[in-house]
Write a protein that holds these residues in place. Structure first.
Motif, PDB file in Angstrom:
ATOM      1  N   GLU A   1       1.689 -14.003  -1.599  1.00 26.91           N
ATOM      2  CA  GLU A   1       0.536 -13.110  -1.429  1.00 26.91           C
ATOM      3  C   GLU A   1       0.433 -12.674   0.038  1.00 26.91           C
ATOM      4  OE1 GLU A   1      -4.327 -13.075  -2.097  1.00 26.91           O
ATOM      5  OE2 GLU A   1      -3.108 -14.814  -2.695  1.00 26.91           O
ATOM      6  N   VAL A   2       0.310 -11.383   0.242  1.00 23.96           N
ATOM      7  CA  VAL A   2       0.233 -10.846   1.599  1.00 23.96           C
ATOM      8  C   VAL A   2      -1.191 -11.011   2.132  1.00 23.96           C
ATOM      9  CG1 VAL A   2       0.528  -8.792   3.028  1.00 23.96           C
ATOM     10  CG2 VAL A   2       2.035  -9.168   1.073  1.00 23.96           C
ATOM     11  N   PRO A   3      -1.349 -11.582   3.321  1.00 22.60           N
ATOM     12  CA  PRO A   3      -2.692 -11.732   3.890  1.00 22.60           C
ATOM     13  C   PRO A   3      -3.392 -10.378   4.020  1.00 22.60           C
ATOM     14  CG  PRO A   3      -1.070 -12.991   5.138  1.00 22.60           C
ATOM     15  CD  PRO A   3      -0.296 -12.128   4.206  1.00 22.60           C
ATOM     16  N   SER A   4      -4.688 -10.381   3.784  1.00 18.17           N
ATOM     17  CA  SER A   4      -5.443  -9.123   3.831  1.00 18.17           C
ATOM     18  C   SER A   4      -5.449  -8.512   5.230  1.00 18.17           C
ATOM     19  CB  SER A   4      -6.896  -9.381   3.374  1.00 18.17           C
ATOM     20  OG  SER A   4      -7.501 -10.377   4.196  1.00 18.17           O
TER      21      SER A   4
ATOM     22  N   ALA B   1       0.817  -1.210   0.000  1.00 17.95           N
ATOM     23  CA  ALA B   1       0.000   0.000   0.000  1.00 17.95           C
ATOM     24  C   ALA B   1       0.851   1.262   0.000  1.00 17.95           C
ATOM     25  CB  ALA B   1      -0.938  -0.011   1.210  1.00 17.95           C
ATOM     26  N   SER B   2       2.077   1.171   0.506  1.00 17.44           N
ATOM     27  CA  SER B   2       2.964   2.333   0.577  1.00 17.44           C
ATOM     28  C   SER B   2       3.781   2.513  -0.708  1.00 17.44           C
ATOM     29  CB  SER B   2       3.921   2.164   1.762  1.00 17.44           C
ATOM     30  OG  SER B   2       4.662   0.972   1.602  1.00 17.44           O
ATOM     31  N   ASN B   3       3.423   1.752  -1.780  1.00 19.19           N
ATOM     32  CA  ASN B   3       4.092   1.838  -3.079  1.00 19.19           C
ATOM     33  C   ASN B   3       5.541   1.351  -3.033  1.00 19.19           C
ATOM     34  OD1 ASN B   3       1.854   2.887  -4.444  1.00 19.19           O
ATOM     35  ND2 ASN B   3       2.331   4.948  -3.706  1.00 19.19           N
ATOM     36  N   VAL B   4       5.868   0.533  -2.059  1.00 13.26           N
ATOM     37  CA  VAL B   4       7.193  -0.065  -1.965  1.00 13.26           C
ATOM     38  C   VAL B   4       7.090  -1.511  -2.435  1.00 13.26           C
ATOM     39  CG1 VAL B   4       9.059  -0.766  -0.434  1.00 13.26           C
ATOM     40  CG2 VAL B   4       7.894   1.405  -0.070  1.00 13.26           C
TER      41      VAL B   4
ATOM     42  N   TYR C   1      16.413  -2.745   1.830  1.00  8.04           N
ATOM     43  CA  TYR C   1      15.732  -3.932   1.333  1.00  8.04           C
ATOM     44  C   TYR C   1      14.455  -4.203   2.132  1.00  8.04           C
ATOM     45  CZ  TYR C   1      19.786  -5.206  -1.498  1.00  8.04           C
ATOM     46  OH  TYR C   1      20.785  -5.212  -2.426  1.00  8.04           O
ATOM     47  N   VAL C   2      13.350  -4.359   1.436  1.00  7.51           N
ATOM     48  CA  VAL C   2      12.100  -4.821   2.026  1.00  7.51           C
ATOM     49  C   VAL C   2      11.842  -6.190   1.421  1.00  7.51           C
ATOM     50  CG1 VAL C   2       9.640  -4.418   2.315  1.00  7.51           C
ATOM     51  CG2 VAL C   2      11.215  -2.487   2.285  1.00  7.51           C
ATOM     52  N   TYR C   3      12.216  -7.252   2.144  1.00 14.45           N
ATOM     53  CA  TYR C   3      11.995  -8.596   1.601  1.00 14.45           C
ATOM     54  C   TYR C   3      10.518  -8.938   1.632  1.00 14.45           C
ATOM     55  CZ  TYR C   3      12.880 -13.438   0.400  1.00 14.45           C
ATOM     56  OH  TYR C   3      12.899 -14.652  -0.249  1.00 14.45           O
ATOM     57  N   GLY C   4       9.820  -8.498   2.691  1.00  9.57           N
ATOM     58  CA  GLY C   4       8.374  -8.647   2.741  1.00  9.57           C
ATOM     59  C   GLY C   4       7.888  -9.891   3.452  1.00  9.57           C
ATOM     60  N   TYR C   5       6.711 -10.366   3.016  1.00  8.77           N
ATOM     61  CA  TYR C   5       6.035 -11.500   3.644  1.00  8.77           C
ATOM     62  C   TYR C   5       6.750 -12.790   3.259  1.00  8.77           C
ATOM     63  CZ  TYR C   5       2.154 -14.568   5.000  1.00  8.77           C
ATOM     64  OH  TYR C   5       1.373 -15.536   5.578  1.00  8.77           O
TER      65      TYR C   5
END
Length: 265
Positions: free
Chosen positions: A152-155, A142-145, A218-222
């Protein structure tokens, strides 16, 4: 072993005139001095025979990615050194094209007109940001990163403006390494960005988490713990928390070993 080391020493004498590597990722830079040359092979051999207690850059020294540092890696480094020398020689002999300015002179009776064609050079500078560029399949937050993980990121996962989960059960801080290539994880899944390797005694399989580098680059994420990290077999690597999977080896070498924070969800 003595015959292998003697053969490598002979190769070191042959390639001793090569001063630096040609590749940008510096694979084989065992002594971590910013260049790939015969000194890196010698550094690995010193480690093999016990002349030195550690290799300055394990991930760069392990050229064949077999999770071992031995004489085979020294031979591969020497091959890389010779390859870099050949590429450098080829680049030095590449012809260049010299641009010329065309001048047209027209003479009529006693009047002489000289016309000079001017050449205008336009230079375009590419501007890069501090955020990583990833493939189209990466998750866009959502932050455009863009995150490197393709899971898939959980809602229900909510992040603060600093990209920290609003709710998490535990936070771990330490060092992460990186790897790439195909294959199947220890839990039987095809490898992909987002499935990471861990020490299952520290982080159980299937644990879901959010990962960012401590330097903010680095934002590796979920991510999900689905594989066993080879780093658990390396001497002195107890501080390594995980091995992050990336889609390319160049990204792995850019990432190297870096401080990360893991938020257990």
């Amino acid at each position: 072993m003595k015959r292998v080391i003697a053969a490598i020493v002979a190769m070191l004498i042959i390639v001793s005139s090569v001063s630096a590597g040609y590749a940008s990722d510096l694979k084989g830079d065992a002594n971590d001095d910013g260049a790939v040359n015969s000194q890196d092979a010698l550094h690995v051999l010193q480690y093999v025979v016990g002349a030195t207690k550690k290799v300055n850059s394990i991930i760069k020294a392990d050229v064949n990615r077999d999770l071992k540092i031995n004489s085979v890696d020294a031979i591969e480094i020497l091959k890389l050194t010779v390859s870099y020398k050949e590429k450098s020689a080829a680049a030095a002999t590449t012809p260049t094209t010299k641009k010329t300015t065309t001048t047209t002179t027209t003479t009529k009776k006693t009047t002489t007109t000289t016309t000079t064609k001017k050449t205008t050079t336009t230079t375009t500078t590419k501007i890069t940001t501090t955020r990583p560029t990833t493939t189209a399949v990466s998750t866009i937050l959502a932050s455009n990163v863009r995150a490197y993980s393709t899971l898939e990121v959980p809602s229900g996962l909510k992040l603060t403006k600093d990209l920290v989960p609003v709710s998490y059960s535990k936070k771990l801080t330490g060092t992460a390494s990186a790897y790439s290539g195909g294959g199947v994880t220890a839990t039987g899944k095809n490898v992909r960005p987002g499935y990471i390797a861990v020490n299952p005694n520290q982080i159980p399989y299937h644990t879901k988490m959010w990962i960012v580098s401590n330097d903010g680059k680095y934002v590796y994420g979920y991510a999900s713990a689905e594989d066993t990290g080879g780093f658990i077999y390396w001497t002195g690597s107890s501080a390594t928390l995980c091995d992050l999977y990336f889609s390319s080896s160049s990204t792995c070498y850019d990432f190297g070993r870096r401080g990360v924070t893991i938020y257990i969800l």
